[in-house]
Design a protein around this motif. Structure first.
Motif, PDB file in Angstrom:
ATOM      1  N   ASP A   1       0.751  -1.136   0.010  1.00  0.00           N
ATOM      2  CA  ASP A   1       0.046  -0.081   0.081  1.00  0.00           C
ATOM      3  C   ASP A   1       0.858   1.190   0.118  1.00  0.00           C
ATOM      4  OD1 ASP A   1      -2.434  -1.563   0.073  1.00  0.00           O
ATOM      5  OD2 ASP A   1      -2.375  -1.514   2.323  1.00  0.00           O
ATOM      6  N   GLY A   2       2.061   1.085   0.215  1.00  0.00           N
ATOM      7  CA  GLY A   2       3.163   2.139   0.041  1.00  0.00           C
ATOM      8  C   GLY A   2       3.085   3.101   1.340  1.00  0.00           C
ATOM      9  N   CYS A   3       2.598   2.345   2.591  1.00  0.00           N
ATOM     10  CA  CYS A   3       2.447   3.152   3.641  1.00  0.00           C
ATOM     11  C   CYS A   3       3.827   3.235   4.328  1.00  0.00           C
ATOM     12  CB  CYS A   3       1.408   2.380   4.657  1.00  0.00           C
ATOM     13  SG  CYS A   3       1.036   3.057   6.368  1.00  0.00           S
ATOM     14  N   PHE A   4       4.863   2.422   4.407  1.00  0.00           N
ATOM     15  CA  PHE A   4       6.019   2.518   4.980  1.00  0.00           C
ATOM     16  C   PHE A   4       7.137   1.584   4.269  1.00  0.00           C
ATOM     17  CE2 PHE A   4       4.203  -1.248   7.007  1.00  0.00           C
ATOM     18  CZ  PHE A   4       5.271  -2.241   6.940  1.00  0.00           C
ATOM     19  N   THR A   5       8.416   1.834   4.581  1.00  0.00           N
ATOM     20  CA  THR A   5       9.347   1.281   4.139  1.00  0.00           C
ATOM     21  C   THR A   5      10.554   0.803   5.316  1.00  0.00           C
ATOM     22  OG1 THR A   5       9.227   2.081   1.859  1.00  0.00           O
ATOM     23  CG2 THR A   5      11.481   1.111   2.373  1.00  0.00           C
ATOM     24  N   ILE A   6      10.912  -0.212   5.162  1.00  0.00           N
ATOM     25  CA  ILE A   6      12.049  -0.550   6.458  1.00  0.00           C
ATOM     26  C   ILE A   6      13.252  -0.977   5.624  1.00  0.00           C
ATOM     27  CG2 ILE A   6      12.309  -1.852   8.269  1.00  0.00           C
ATOM     28  CD1 ILE A   6       9.487  -2.144   8.880  1.00  0.00           C
ATOM     29  N   SER A   7      14.276  -0.517   6.093  1.00  0.00           N
ATOM     30  CA  SER A   7      15.588  -1.068   5.586  1.00  0.00           C
ATOM     31  C   SER A   7      16.488  -1.705   6.802  1.00  0.00           C
ATOM     32  CB  SER A   7      16.431   0.141   5.042  1.00  0.00           C
ATOM     33  OG  SER A   7      16.658   1.377   6.053  1.00  0.00           O
ATOM     34  N   LEU A   8      17.323  -2.377   6.261  1.00  0.00           N
ATOM     35  CA  LEU A   8      18.093  -3.368   7.301  1.00  0.00           C
ATOM     36  C   LEU A   8      19.357  -3.592   6.615  1.00  0.00           C
ATOM     37  CD1 LEU A   8      18.414  -4.279  10.442  1.00  0.00           C
ATOM     38  CD2 LEU A   8      17.356  -6.641   9.309  1.00  0.00           C
ATOM     39  N   ASP A   9      20.697  -3.475   7.257  1.00  0.00           N
ATOM     40  CA  ASP A   9      21.934  -3.510   6.622  1.00  0.00           C
ATOM     41  C   ASP A   9      22.488  -4.810   7.078  1.00  0.00           C
ATOM     42  OD1 ASP A   9      22.190  -1.041   5.431  1.00  0.00           O
ATOM     43  OD2 ASP A   9      23.037  -0.140   7.404  1.00  0.00           O
ATOM     44  N   VAL A  10      23.064  -5.676   6.031  1.00  0.00           N
ATOM     45  CA  VAL A  10      23.585  -6.973   6.452  1.00  0.00           C
ATOM     46  C   VAL A  10      24.692  -7.181   5.790  1.00  0.00           C
ATOM     47  CG1 VAL A  10      21.236  -8.165   6.508  1.00  0.00           C
ATOM     48  CG2 VAL A  10      22.319  -8.141   4.346  1.00  0.00           C
ATOM     49  N   VAL A  11      25.521  -8.185   6.190  1.00  0.00           N
ATOM     50  CA  VAL A  11      27.054  -8.290   5.506  1.00  0.00           C
ATOM     51  C   VAL A  11      27.224  -9.671   5.359  1.00  0.00           C
ATOM     52  CG1 VAL A  11      29.504  -8.427   6.124  1.00  0.00           C
ATOM     53  CG2 VAL A  11      27.812  -6.280   6.996  1.00  0.00           C
ATOM     54  N   MET A  12      27.924 -10.176   4.075  1.00  0.00           N
ATOM     55  CA  MET A  12      28.224 -11.495   3.925  1.00  0.00           C
ATOM     56  C   MET A  12      29.704 -12.045   4.424  1.00  0.00           C
ATOM     57  SD  MET A  12      25.724 -12.853   1.955  1.00  0.00           S
ATOM     58  CE  MET A  12      24.332 -12.628   0.983  1.00  0.00           C
ATOM     59  N   LEU A  13      29.682 -12.928   5.172  1.00  0.00           N
ATOM     60  CA  LEU A  13      30.977 -13.286   5.554  1.00  0.00           C
ATOM     61  C   LEU A  13      31.652 -14.166   4.885  1.00  0.00           C
ATOM     62  CD1 LEU A  13      30.046 -13.560   9.721  1.00  0.00           C
ATOM     63  CD2 LEU A  13      31.112 -11.373   8.272  1.00  0.00           C
ATOM     64  N   PHE A  14      32.935 -14.280   4.740  1.00  0.00           N
ATOM     65  CA  PHE A  14      33.869 -15.310   4.101  1.00  0.00           C
ATOM     66  C   PHE A  14      35.143 -15.479   4.838  1.00  0.00           C
ATOM     67  CE2 PHE A  14      35.982 -16.954   0.247  1.00  0.00           C
ATOM     68  CZ  PHE A  14      35.462 -18.399   0.358  1.00  0.00           C
ATOM     69  N   TYR A  15      36.004 -16.369   4.500  1.00  0.00           N
ATOM     70  CA  TYR A  15      37.215 -16.621   4.877  1.00  0.00           C
ATOM     71  C   TYR A  15      38.441 -16.756   3.942  1.00  0.00           C
ATOM     72  CZ  TYR A  15      36.683 -21.565   4.338  1.00  0.00           C
ATOM     73  OH  TYR A  15      36.413 -22.701   4.006  1.00  0.00           O
ATOM     74  N   PRO A  16      39.688 -16.183   4.291  1.00  0.00           N
ATOM     75  CA  PRO A  16      40.689 -16.616   3.281  1.00  0.00           C
ATOM     76  C   PRO A  16      40.992 -17.967   3.268  1.00  0.00           C
ATOM     77  CG  PRO A  16      41.259 -14.645   5.014  1.00  0.00           C
ATOM     78  CD  PRO A  16      40.081 -15.439   5.402  1.00  0.00           C
ATOM     79  N   ARG A  17      41.337 -18.610   2.111  1.00  0.00           N
ATOM     80  CA  ARG A  17      41.745 -19.930   1.986  1.00  0.00           C
ATOM     81  C   ARG A  17      43.298 -20.185   2.585  1.00  0.00           C
ATOM     82  NH1 ARG A  17      38.100 -23.029  -0.532  1.00  0.00           N
ATOM     83  NH2 ARG A  17      36.010 -21.760  -0.251  1.00  0.00           N
ATOM     84  N   PHE A  18      44.042 -19.103   2.655  1.00  0.00           N
ATOM     85  CA  PHE A  18      45.570 -19.168   3.000  1.00  0.00           C
ATOM     86  C   PHE A  18      46.071 -17.953   3.640  1.00  0.00           C
ATOM     87  CE2 PHE A  18      45.857 -17.920  -1.371  1.00  0.00           C
ATOM     88  CZ  PHE A  18      47.037 -16.858  -1.385  1.00  0.00           C
ATOM     89  N   PHE A  19      47.153 -17.876   4.392  1.00  0.00           N
ATOM     90  CA  PHE A  19      47.504 -16.434   4.645  1.00  0.00           C
ATOM     91  C   PHE A  19      49.226 -16.985   4.836  1.00  0.00           C
ATOM     92  CE2 PHE A  19      47.433 -18.580   8.505  1.00  0.00           C
ATOM     93  CZ  PHE A  19      48.154 -17.744   9.550  1.00  0.00           C
TER      94      PHE A  19
END
Length: 821
Positions: A725-743
């Motif tokens: 109905d266009g009454c409201f908009t909600i926003s939420l920040d998210v992050v994708m996590l990953f890991y290095p395969r070597f160091f």
């Protein structure tokens, strides 16, 4: 009332003497053994309770009753239950054992409603009164008649019985006593039946006392007391004597009903008229039990039964009140029926009929049921008695205690007290009431006062229309220019309501099941059908034919209609009433209408700083919104619980529906589930706690209906949720996590530490590092610099290592990576 017309003559000179006659109320009080009293005036009746001191009379049963009041209607004393009581209902000191019936055989039945005592004033002393009373065993073949004298100057003015007590007058007596004043208006004539000689006798009482030498008036059949029939009745004007000469010998049931002219100067009768002769061999007869004259003495009323015989055999009988018009009666004719007597468990041989000072005749319909109705003939003097309704007087009932020897019978009084010299007819609201004087012809001046303001007439027989229903006192003043006599008398008149059935609105119900049939409680219309304030019986009919055939609806309180609409016919029949209260009929329609067809959702949402507009179908008669709106459209500006009533009116009826709904604010809670730890195959699932439809986006521009985003590379995202109905908009920040395969922790400044990619956005996550044998090497948070490849400061060799990451929600992610040197 004493009303006489006296001429006085002097030798050689005619002198006019004014003699005024006024209404008197000596017969005002009726008392009953149930300690219930009625006080009559010319226009009203008051009831009262009293407590009677029975003295030493408790061992006996008795019913004799006579009363005496003064001219103003104040009770002086009375004879009841075999004793004399003063106005305080206390037995007079010497007032016991006067007319006692000793119950030697309690199993017997005494027909004693025709057996009465009688009080008369002493013509020569205003303080003295005679009390005449029958006495003897209940089942004796005859009674005795004795008298005592009351002196009202004794006992402090409350009166007492003198030494003149229990003086025998008649040795064999049938129990009936009648009395009128003599021609001079002072002396008293006592009329009775001498059972020994089978003669009707008259005794004169004058200023010197009782003349013990009677006048023999008429020989009659031998008396059978078990038949319990009136033998004699004297008219209030003292000019007519009715004799019911009955014999039940040999089952012949012969009965002559006779009326004579009575001479109040001599006590003799003349001019016999045989009103009716009955016999078992007569096909149609009227068997008379009771007789009573109207107050103007023109009519003789009878209580009895019309009986049909055929060849000497009984066919049927119907108990009725009937009457003769003595001015037009023909010999040996049937009386005119007035009304059939019907009731529950009536015992006609125990019923009585008595004229009162208000000019009405009261009928005790004796019943062995729980109550005994006192019935009334309102205007027995009227020529139009055929239209007068004989009815149960609703406010006069008393309980029957199951003992015949406590029969409540009206008191015996001097009939002259009941004389009325004018009558009236037409007493319904709106009628022109006709008044008629019955004074002698020499009265030539009249003044009528009708009981309303400025309501008078000087006509001899006037007419008057009353302004409203109610009780009025009519007074007639008359005088004679030739004799000098004057006359004043009053009597009550009741202008009665007419029983008129009202025209009422249709009776409309809502069609609950939309099938065209509903159950109607027709009895709920009763209060609308009449404005009468007396008891009415209502009978409902499906058709005019049913009404005419008196075939009413059996269950008017639960009636299913046959059509829509349908006409219902009604008959109104009063339980109580008078001259004007006849039955009436009317009709009304019953019908069904449908409910309004409207719909609302149970829940609506209100956007912030906006209005909610709700619309219903137009065209109905009422829209009542709980926020105050009254049209088919409502404007809602705040959250809360609401309702709307929609009313549809048709044919005088209305159906309504009420719809409740709730208005909530537009908000929702959003939860995002991230599936990561892949390079390019991560996903986001959005969950919304709300009741609306929503759209989803990762850039705030392009929205999709699906709440799942897939094939996402690692990185930072903003999830957008909006309602459709266009009454409201909600926003939420998210992050994708990953890991290095070597160091490569070799100190060259590149990849010297191992840490979860984007871990700084999930500061509460804890990472644990293990060697290939599962030994824990170290733990750190994802917002730290990570692991430098050492354990206790000692560099570890190149090899594969494993880790776990415990997320904030408690879930654990696992993986492994390579340390290169």
């Amino acid at each position: 009332m004493i009303k006489n017309y006296i001429k006085f003559y002097l030798t050689c000179l005619f002198v006019l003497v004014s003699h005024t006659l006024t209404a008197q109320l000596e017969a005002s009080h009726w008392l009953h053994t149930a300690n219930k009293g009625y006080k009559f005036t010319e226009s009203s009746i008051d009831t009262y309770d009293y407590t009677q001191d029975l003295g030493n009379m408790l061992d006996y049963k008795w019913v004799l009753q006579s009363t005496m009041s003064d001219a103003a209607g104040n009770l002086l004393f009375y004879h009841l239950n075999g004793a004399v009581y003063n106005s305080n209902h206390q037995q007079m000191p010497n007032g016991d054992v006067l007319g006692l019936f000793h119950v030697s055989n309690p199993g017997g039945v005494l027909h004693h409603d025709t057996i009465k005592s009688l009080i008369v004033p002493h013509p020569g002393n205003s303080d003295l009164f005679y009390v005449f009373y029958p006495h003897g065993p209940v089942h004796a073949s005859s009674l005795k008649l004795s008298y005592s004298v009351i002196d009202m100057s004794l006992n402090g003015g409350l009166g007492d019985v003198t030494s003149v007590k229990n003086i025998l007058l008649i040795n064999e007596f049938n129990g009936e006593l009648e009395a009128v004043f003599g021609a001079n208006g002072i002396d008293v004539i006592l009329i009775l039946v001498d059972q020994f000689t089978n003669h009707i006798k008259t005794f004169f009482i004058d200023s010197s006392g009782i003349n013990n030498t009677p006048v023999l008036t008429k020989q009659i059949f031998p008396f059978n007391r078990a038949e319990n029939r009136n033998k004699i009745s004297i008219s209030p004007d003292g000019k007519k004597l009715a004799i019911n000469d009955y014999s039940g010998a040999n089952n012949t049931f012969e009965q002559d009903l006779l009326v004579y002219d009575f001479d109040s100067s001599t006590g003799l009768i003349s001019n016999e008229i045989l009103l009716h002769r009955t016999s078992i061999n007569t096909n149609e007869i009227f068997s008379t039990l009771r007789m009573e004259f109207s107050s103007n003495s023109n009519y003789l009323y009878l209580y009895g039964a019309f009986v049909q015989h055929m060849n000497g055999s009984f066919i049927s009988s119907e108990e009725k009140i009937a009457r003769y018009n003595l001015s037009t009666v023909t010999a040996n004719s049937l009386p005119s029926p007035i009304l059939s007597l019907t009731g529950s468990n009536l015992v006609f041989y125990y019923s009585t009929m008595e004229l009162a000072i208000d000019g009405k005749i009261y009928v005790y319909n004796f019943s062995v049921s729980s109550s005994i109705p006192l019935s009334v003939i309102d205007n027995p003097d009227s020529d139009t008695i055929e239209t007068t309704r004989h009815y149960k007087k609703c406010d006069f009932e008393y309980s029957y205690d199951g003992d015949f020897d406590f029969l409540r019978s009206p008191p015996n009084v001097i009939k002259s007290y009941l004389k009325k010299d004018f009558s009236y007819s037409n007493v319904c609201d709106g009628d022109l009431v006709e008044f008629q004087s019955s004074l002698p012809p020499h009265f030539d001046t009249f003044l009528w006062r009708f009981g309303e303001r400025n309501s008078i007439s000087t006509l001899e027989n006037p007419s008057y229309q009353y302004s409203s229903v109610g009780d009025y006192v009519v007074t007639l003043e008359a005088s004679s220019s030739t004799t000098g006599e004057t006359y004043i008398d009053s009597r009550g008149i009741t202008i009665q309501k007419n029983l008129i059935a009202n025209d009422i609105d249709d009776y409309i119900l809502c069609d609950e099941d939309d099938d065209g049939v509903e159950n109607f409680n027709l009895l709920t219309r009763s209060s609308l059908l009449t404005d009468a304030d007396w008891d009415i019986n209502f009978y409902f009919y499906e058709s005019q034919e049913d009404l005419e055939n008196d075939n009413p609806i059996v269950e008017p309180g639960n009636y299913s209609n046959l059509s829509n609409p349908q006409e219902i016919f009604v008959k109104l029949i009063p339980e109580c009433g008078g001259d004007c209260i006849e039955e009436d009929t009317t009709s009304f329609d019953i019908g069904l209408i449908e409910y309004p067809e409207v719909f609302l959702e149970p829940i609506y949402y209100l956007c912030e700083d906006e209005e909610l507009i709700l619309e219903l179908p137009p065209g109905y008669d009422e829209y009542n919104w709980s926020n105050g709106d009254t049209t088919s459209t409502a404007t809602i500006t705040s959250t809360g619980n609401y309702f709307v009533e929609v009313v549809y009116e048709n044919n005088g009826g209305a159906c309504s529906v009420v719809i409740e709904f709730e208005v909530l604010s537009r908000d929702a809670s959003v939860d995002v589930e991230v599936r990561d730890f892949t390079l390019n195959d991560n996903s986001i699932r959005v969950s919304v706690d709300g009741d609306d439809f929503y759209e989803y986006s990762l850039d705030g521009i392009t929205y999709q209906n699906s709440n799942v985003f897939t094939n996402l590379p690692i990185g930072e995202y903003t999830v957008y949720v909006r309602d459709t109905d266009g009454c409201f908009t909600i926003s939420l920040d998210v992050v994708m996590l990953f890991y290095p395969r070597f160091f490569t922790p070799n100190g060259d400044g590149f990849n010297d530490n191992w840490q979860v990619i984007n871990g700084n956005f999930a500061t509460s996550n804890i990472v644990s590092i293990f060697d290939r044998y599962g030994k824990l090497l170290t733990s750190f948070s994802t917002d730290s610099v990570g692991w430098d490849g050492t354990s206790n400061g000692v560099p570890l060799p190149s090899s594969d290592y494993w880790f776990t990451m415990k997320r904030e929600d408690g879930s654990i992610s696992k993986g492994h990576f390579t340390l290169k040197r």
